[in-house]
Write a protein that holds these residues in place. Structure first.
Motif, mmCIF file in Angstrom:
data_model
loop_
_atom_site.group_PDB
_atom_site.id
_atom_site.type_symbol
_atom_site.label_atom_id
_atom_site.label_comp_id
_atom_site.label_asym_id
_atom_site.label_seq_id
_atom_site.Cartn_x
_atom_site.Cartn_y
_atom_site.Cartn_z
ATOM 1 N N LEU A 60 0.822 -1.181 -0.113
ATOM 2 C CA LEU A 60 -0.078 -0.107 0.147
ATOM 3 C C LEU A 60 1.096 1.229 0.076
ATOM 4 N N LEU A 61 1.936 1.227 0.724
ATOM 5 C CA LEU A 61 2.817 2.226 0.842
ATOM 6 C C LEU A 61 3.343 2.644 -0.618
ATOM 7 N N GLN A 92 1.635 6.289 -7.206
ATOM 8 C CA GLN A 92 0.526 7.086 -7.496
ATOM 9 C C GLN A 92 0.950 8.617 -7.574
ATOM 10 N N SER A 93 1.631 9.013 -6.459
ATOM 11 C CA SER A 93 2.109 10.354 -6.240
ATOM 12 C C SER A 93 3.270 10.664 -7.364
ATOM 13 N N ASP A 102 -2.006 8.453 -12.223
ATOM 14 C CA ASP A 102 -2.969 7.289 -12.650
ATOM 15 C C ASP A 102 -2.464 6.200 -13.638
ATOM 16 N N TYR A 103 -2.827 5.030 -13.364
ATOM 17 C CA TYR A 103 -2.673 3.827 -14.195
ATOM 18 C C TYR A 103 -2.813 3.981 -15.418
ATOM 19 N N GLN A 156 -2.716 14.141 -2.470
ATOM 20 C CA GLN A 156 -3.560 13.088 -1.972
ATOM 21 C C GLN A 156 -2.790 11.972 -1.695
ATOM 22 N N GLY A 157 -1.957 11.260 -2.622
ATOM 23 C CA GLY A 157 -1.067 10.145 -2.599
ATOM 24 C C GLY A 157 -0.438 9.999 -1.314
ATOM 25 N N GLU A 158 0.600 11.365 -1.227
ATOM 26 C CA GLU A 158 1.441 11.559 -0.220
ATOM 27 C C GLU A 158 0.796 11.611 1.194
#
Length: 159
Positions: free
Chosen positions: A51-52, A58-59, A63-64, A106-108
């Motif tokens: 998850l980390l 993501q950050s 997006d994929y 938001q990812g961070e």
């Protein structure tokens, strides 16, 4: 002249990094925790590690996108001390699904939320010999002084 590498580290971790007012300070704590994860100072389960890693990806990558992110795109990045294909696979699943649409900030912030809840958050490990309730021995006198100084600084900072 030889190159000189100067590294700054967070000395006192905030109890809740998301409550920091300055965005740059949160970013610096994020960078330190990312480095702690890479060097094995932030210990976690494989699920938490995935998850980390997904939050970091993501950050940094956004997006994929199947046209850009082909195959095991996480293996190109060294993010964990013990990075395995299983963790990379789980991180890719999380990046492609759960974290889709997250902005870099938001990812961070999600990374900070997860990391700050880990048992080893804000823990600075030191190598020691012999586990006792009363004391322990360090490999050298220099290590011993460093551990003592860190303990005193932590105590003084939080009292």
């Amino acid at each position: 002249m030889h190159e000189i590498l100067l590294c700054f580290r967070v000395k006192f971790y905030p109890p809740d990094p998301l409550r920091l007012k300055e965005e740059i300070t949160r970013y610096q704590v994020y960078q330190q925790l990312k480095r702690d994860l890479l060097y094995g100072r932030l210990c976690c389960t494989p699920g938490e590690a995935a998850l980390l890693v997904a939050c970091i990806v993501q950050s940094e990558l956004g997006d994929y996108d199947p046209e850009i992110h082909e195959g095991n795109y996480i293996s190109e990045h060294k993010l964990l001390k013990t990075q395995t294909p299983t963790i990379e696979e789980k991180a890719m699943e999380l990046h492609q699904g759960q974290l889709k649409g997250f902005t870099p900030e938001q990812g961070e912030n999600y990374f900070l939320r997860i990391a700050s809840q880990l048992d080893t958050y804000a823990v600075d490990p030191h190598p020691v010999k012999k586990k006792h309730l009363v004391g322990f021995k360090c490999p050298t006198a220099t290590n011993c002084r460093h551990v003592w100084r860190c303990a005193i600084e932590q105590m003084l900072f939080f009292t």
